[in-house]
Design a protein around this motif. Structure first.
Motif, PDB file in Angstrom:
ATOM      1  N   MET A 152      -3.526  -5.691   0.549  1.00  0.00           N
ATOM      2  CA  MET A 152      -4.048  -4.746  -0.178  1.00  0.00           C
ATOM      3  C   MET A 152      -5.614  -4.240   0.512  1.00  0.00           C
ATOM      4  O   MET A 152      -5.772  -2.952   0.722  1.00  0.00           O
ATOM      5  CB  MET A 152      -4.592  -5.170  -1.540  1.00  0.00           C
ATOM      6  N   LEU A 224       1.677   1.355  -4.738  1.00  0.00           N
ATOM      7  CA  LEU A 224       1.103  -0.045  -4.676  1.00  0.00           C
ATOM      8  C   LEU A 224       1.692  -0.672  -5.721  1.00  0.00           C
ATOM      9  O   LEU A 224       2.203  -0.325  -6.674  1.00  0.00           O
ATOM     10  CB  LEU A 224      -0.270  -0.006  -5.231  1.00  0.00           C
ATOM     11  N   ALA A 273      -0.482   2.455 -10.184  1.00  0.00           N
ATOM     12  CA  ALA A 273      -0.081   1.246  -9.276  1.00  0.00           C
ATOM     13  C   ALA A 273       0.774   0.665 -10.435  1.00  0.00           C
ATOM     14  O   ALA A 273       0.543   0.454 -11.530  1.00  0.00           O
ATOM     15  CB  ALA A 273      -1.430   0.340  -9.297  1.00  0.00           C
TER      16      ALA A 273
END
Length: 315
Positions: A152, A224, A273
């Motif tokens: 990330m 994500l 996300a």
């Protein structure tokens, strides 16, 4: 769980980084030896099925072996993407490194060189792979455990390189007060590494820079995918034995806390996300499932159509 493959593995030695770009080899598993400031680094690759230029980087956990990526032996990642036009990139080694650039060599275990994994993964390795026709810009990155937060933060700080980021049971808020001591104990246990030589004392700016939750704003607009178990053992834990399951359950109970914090932070910022919580512990069979779930998102982010790869469970 070993992955069966009829493809023989060979070793390729370093070629000049400035070598003319070639078309990516079509399919096959190969071991490369890539030059770096840390010395030669082994990288396993499964070339894109049809010679495409996109790549998926897959990062190991804290106990990353020195001779292979656990993705290639403990999951069916090779099989999952065998028919897809994306090169799988498995960096080997880096135990307790958190795939970051350290301040100095670890002072507690005689480490001869300074870990510089961010430099390797975002500069030296992409430059080397470009000699095989692999894109420097159309890539995805996922990681497990130690590698989850790294995937990330690397994507956050290198948006020109990565178009997707995924964390499976990653520790996504290391700058939070308790994490310095949790990570210190884990790194001493795995190789007697000194955490102060990595990011300095707690509160050093490096802790915030390498914290996916703190850096969430830099992930805006990037697809994500975050997964974590809840620490409750399930059927996939049974082959590991009771002792391993208890340990994996305890570790995952920490991971799910940080995944929840990351989910709340991105929601507060209005950053989409996908965050999935499941029954399960801190072990590879669950991460294999997470990769299968992420595969459609990865291919979409790289503008690729699904190939003929079998889905997980289709054996």
């Amino acid at each position: 769980m070993a992955v069966s493959s009829s493809v023989s593995t060979s070793t390729a030695f370093a070629v000049p980084v400035a070598a003319p770009a070639m078309r990516t080899p079509a399919g096959g598993l190969e071991d490369l030896v890539v030059p770096s400031s840390m010395g030669p680094i082994k990288v396993q690759v499964q070339w894109a099925a049809r010679g495409g230029s996109s790549a998926l980087y897959l990062l190991d956990g804290l106990r990353a072996p020195a001779d292979h990526s656990q993705w290639t032996t403990d999951t069916d990642a090779l099989r999952q993407f065998a028919g897809d036009d994306v090169t799988l990139v498995f960096p080997v080694g880096g135990n307790s490194s958190f795939y970051t650039d350290w301040y100095r060599p670890s002072s507690t275990n005689g480490q001869p060189t300074t870990y510089k994994w961010e430099t390797f993964l975002t500069r030296e390795l992409p430059d080397f792979l470009a000699g095989y026709g692999v894109s420097r810009t159309n890539n995805a990155i996922v990681g497990v455990s130690m590698g989850g937060n790294a995937a990330m933060t690397l994507a956050a700080h290198h948006r020109d390189q990565f178009r997707f980021a995924g964390s499976f049971s990653g520790f996504l808020n290391p700058a939070a007060p308790m994490w310095n001591q949790v990570m210190r104990a884990a790194m001493l246990d795995e190789g007697r590494f000194n955490i102060d030589d990595m990011w300095g004392a707690a509160g050093d700016p490096a802790w915030s820079r390498n914290d996916a939750t703190v850096q969430a704003e830099l992930l805006r607009g990037l697809p994500l995918y975050v997964t974590s178990g809840n620490g409750v053992p399930g059927p996939l834990d049974l082959p590991s034995g009771v002792g391993n399951t208890v340990n994996a359950a305890g570790i995952e109970s920490f991971a799910v806390i940080t995944a929840s914090v990351f989910r709340d932070r991105t929601a507060a910022l209005g950053i989409p996300a996908r965050v999935d919580f499941t029954n399960g512990t801190h072990t590879w069979p669950y991460w294999q499932q997470s990769l299968a779930s992420a595969r459609p998102m990865i291919l979409d982010a790289l503008s690729l159509s699904p190939g003929t790869s079998p889905v997980a469970g289709d054996r």
